[in-house]
Design a protein around this motif. Sequence first.
Motif, mmCIF file in Angstrom:
data_model
loop_
_atom_site.group_PDB
_atom_site.id
_atom_site.type_symbol
_atom_site.label_atom_id
_atom_site.label_comp_id
_atom_site.label_asym_id
_atom_site.label_seq_id
_atom_site.Cartn_x
_atom_site.Cartn_y
_atom_site.Cartn_z
ATOM 1 N N SER A 25 48.695 70.187 21.327
ATOM 2 C CA SER A 25 47.896 69.301 22.160
ATOM 3 C C SER A 25 46.681 70.071 22.662
ATOM 4 N N PHE A 27 43.599 70.092 21.174
ATOM 5 C CA PHE A 27 42.576 70.389 20.183
ATOM 6 C C PHE A 27 42.889 69.648 18.898
ATOM 7 N N THR A 28 41.920 69.677 17.972
ATOM 8 C CA THR A 28 42.082 69.044 16.666
ATOM 9 C C THR A 28 42.587 70.072 15.675
ATOM 10 N N GLU A 30 42.870 70.315 12.540
ATOM 11 C CA GLU A 30 42.171 70.548 11.281
ATOM 12 C C GLU A 30 41.361 71.847 11.303
ATOM 13 N N HIS A 31 40.835 72.228 12.458
ATOM 14 C CA HIS A 31 39.958 73.395 12.546
ATOM 15 C C HIS A 31 40.669 74.642 13.023
ATOM 16 N N SER A 53 43.024 77.383 8.183
ATOM 17 C CA SER A 53 42.314 76.221 8.691
ATOM 18 C C SER A 53 41.950 75.302 7.524
ATOM 19 N N ASN A 76 47.892 66.560 9.927
ATOM 20 C CA ASN A 76 46.801 66.664 10.898
ATOM 21 C C ASN A 76 46.646 65.394 11.726
ATOM 22 N N SER A 77 47.013 64.241 11.171
ATOM 23 C CA SER A 77 46.896 62.986 11.924
ATOM 24 C C SER A 77 47.843 62.979 13.126
ATOM 25 N N ASN A 79 48.765 65.991 14.511
ATOM 26 C CA ASN A 79 48.582 67.300 15.139
ATOM 27 C C ASN A 79 49.881 68.105 15.149
ATOM 28 N N ARG A 102 41.599 79.091 16.486
ATOM 29 C CA ARG A 102 40.501 78.379 15.845
ATOM 30 C C ARG A 102 39.771 79.264 14.853
#
Length: 128
Positions: A25, A27-28, A30-31, A53, A76-77, A79, A102
């Motif tokens: 939780s 952040f996104t 994917e990165h 990443s 990723n959808s 997380n 990150r």
Amino acid sequence: QVQPVESGGGLVQPGGSLRLSCTFSGFTLEHYATGWFRQAPGKEREAVSCISSRSSEGITYYADSVNGRFTIFRDNSKNTMYLQMNRLEPEDTAVYYCAADRYLDLVLRITKDDYKYWGQGTQVTVSS
């Protein structure tokens, strides 16, 4: 606030399977590069499996001891990162941690110093 939370540990017999989950939780996913580490009593924390990443095109790492038995993957959808563990052995007994940090490249990060964010850990015990 970035906060990984693991779940799915437990007691399993040798040869059995478990699936660990880690939900992130703040952040996104994917990165971020992410990974699973484990620490047995009296031993150093070691990388089990990591994914770079941009996981849709990313690369993965498996420790020799788990290669062919464990699979790392991410949704990723949601997380969420997973570790599917098959053919478990007593030597797999440890506290398992998920980690993230990150990065925007496709470089694999497989040392604990590469990761800033850690979950609280979940116990996996393989015993008859």
